[in-house]
Design an enzyme around this catalytic site. Structure first.
Site, PDB file in Angstrom:
ATOM      1  N   ASP A  43     -51.831 -11.130 -49.425  1.00 22.72           N
ATOM      2  CA  ASP A  43     -51.196  -9.855 -50.121  1.00 22.72           C
ATOM      3  C   ASP A  43     -50.671  -8.783 -49.075  1.00 22.72           C
ATOM      4  OD1 ASP A  43     -51.944  -8.060 -52.457  1.00 22.72           O
ATOM      5  OD2 ASP A  43     -52.450  -6.775 -50.706  1.00 22.72           O
ATOM      6  N   TYR A  48     -46.856  -2.332 -45.049  1.00 22.08           N
ATOM      7  CA  TYR A  48     -47.611  -2.743 -44.137  1.00 22.08           C
ATOM      8  C   TYR A  48     -46.905  -3.030 -42.746  1.00 22.08           C
ATOM      9  CZ  TYR A  48     -51.042  -3.294 -48.274  1.00 22.08           C
ATOM     10  OH  TYR A  48     -51.574  -2.996 -49.227  1.00 22.08           O
ATOM     11  N   LYS A  77     -45.216  -5.828 -52.022  1.00 20.10           N
ATOM     12  CA  LYS A  77     -45.103  -4.850 -52.829  1.00 20.10           C
ATOM     13  C   LYS A  77     -44.160  -3.859 -52.564  1.00 20.10           C
ATOM     14  CE  LYS A  77     -50.357  -4.679 -52.695  1.00 20.10           C
ATOM     15  NZ  LYS A  77     -50.564  -5.072 -51.171  1.00 20.10           N
ATOM     16  N   HIS A 110     -45.919  -0.647 -55.714  1.00 17.32           N
ATOM     17  CA  HIS A 110     -47.102  -0.377 -54.819  1.00 17.32           C
ATOM     18  C   HIS A 110     -47.927   0.889 -55.399  1.00 17.32           C
ATOM     19  CE1 HIS A 110     -48.689  -0.710 -50.479  1.00 17.32           C
ATOM     20  NE2 HIS A 110     -49.587  -0.373 -51.416  1.00 17.32           N
TER      21      HIS A 110
END
Ligand code: NAD
Length: 320
Positions: A43, A48, A77, A110
């Site tokens: 994920d 990130y 996302k 997101h």
């Protein structure tokens, strides 16, 4: 163990590996080792900042013959700054290029928050603040319908097998389902015993949307971010009820918290940089909690949301 996703019919593993806060310098090795241990779902997210490194781990594992691409389920996302129809598809392609993939298994919005566009050549990932020095956020008036239509195009173009949503509340989901040509396959939400959210889970079930829980250990992930309540509320991993149930089953508290979700058909994506915990989190499905234990754990609910945009500098009340 997996969940069959509506629309595509693809199977999504019930347990995956979360990539938030996995440092870039160790991310490729962490992903490689997680694949070696048996993880098949990863994920990730543009936000990130480790998609290139995660992709490197995946490529190495494929090159070494540990897995084939089709054995893996890769999620990413779309970040808030790319909601406009001018940016969704180009940013889908950017994320795919960063991972070194032809397609995502799951591509999520997101947050239902459209922030002002930031050129990735100038700053990537764009982060929360538009102006870091001033500590301010800027927004754009892009309706979710516009973003969703582009997400659907990502499926039509073969960039994503499934599309979904994260951090959406009930009314917005019901509205999205009115116009969606491709319904969201997955809803990813914060879900742990301090924030059980039974109504949104019931809504997802009613409408055939699979649920993935994030931050399954509750405060644990937010301690390192200095979240004011993460310490004072008491750690779920150390809560008497959880440790007692863990002892009764010969399992760890982490395994009990994960099983509380997966036993109810909710997917989990715990994150750990520690090889032993990585294995412990993956291998937690070989026991069942009793109905009474499930109920007692759910009764820890205090509606405590750690990941709330109302706490961001822009104070965005998406869960009002
Ligand atoms: P998490 O609940 O997985 O907790 C991670 C923390 O728990 C880390 O401090 C880790 O060291 C510790 N931990 C992990 N395994 C353990 C074990 N077996 N025993 C004891 N401690 C253990 O938290 P998370 O990272 O917030 O959530 C998981 C994933 O969910 C993220 O990595 C990310 O992929 C996703 N996520 C998504 C959103 C979103 O907005 N969609 C938000 C947050 C997280």
């Amino acid at each position: 163990m997996s969940i069959t996703l509506k629309h595509s019919g693809q199977k999504m593993p019930l347990v995956g590996f979360g990539l938030w806060k996995v440092p870039t310098d160790s991310c490729a090795d962490t992903v490689y080792n997680a694949i070696k241990v048996g993880y098949r779902l990863f994920d990730g997210a543009q936000d990130y900042g480790n998609e290139k490194e995660a992709g490197e781990g995946v490529r190495r594992a494929i090159a070494d013959g540990l897995v084939k691409r089709e054995d893996l389920f890769i999620t990413s996302k779309l970040w808030n700054t790319f909601h406009s129809k001018d940016h969704v598809l180009e940013m889908t392609e950017k994320s795919l290029a960063d991972w070194g993939l032809d397609y995502f298994d799951l591509w999520l919005i997101h947050f239902p928050i459209a922030q002002k566009y930031v050129d990735p050549a100038v700053r990537y990932p764009p982060n929360l603040l538009f102006d870091a020095d001033a500590g301010t956020m800027e927004f754009e008036d892009v309706p979710i319908s516009e973003t969703w239509a582009e997400m659907e195009k990502a499926v039509e173009l073969g960039f994503a097998k499934n599309i979904g949503i994260s951090n959406f509340a009930g009314a917005l989901i019901i509205d999205l389902l009115r116009y969606a040509k491709i319904p969201p396959a997955v809803l990813q939400i914060e879900h742990h015993p301090y924030l059980t959210q039974p109504q949104i889970i019931a809504l997802a079930e009613q409408r055939g949307i699979a649920v993935t829980a994030y931050s399954s250990f509750g405060p644990q992930s937010f301690l390192e971010l200095g979240h004011p309540l993460a310490k004072s509320v008491g750690l779920l991993l150390e809560a008497d009820l959880i440790t007692t149930i863990a002892k009764a089953h010969g399992k760890t508290p982490a395994q009990v918290l994960l099983r509380w979700a997966t036993q109810r058909g909710i997917a989990v994506i715990p994150k750990s940089n520690n090889p032993q915990r990585l294995a412990e989190n993956l291998n937690h499905i070989d026991f069942d909690l009793t109905p009474e234990e499930l109920e007692k754990i759910s009764a820890l609910n205090v509606g405590l949301r750690f990941n709330d945009p109302a706490d961001w500098p822009g104070k965005i009340y998406i869960f009002a």
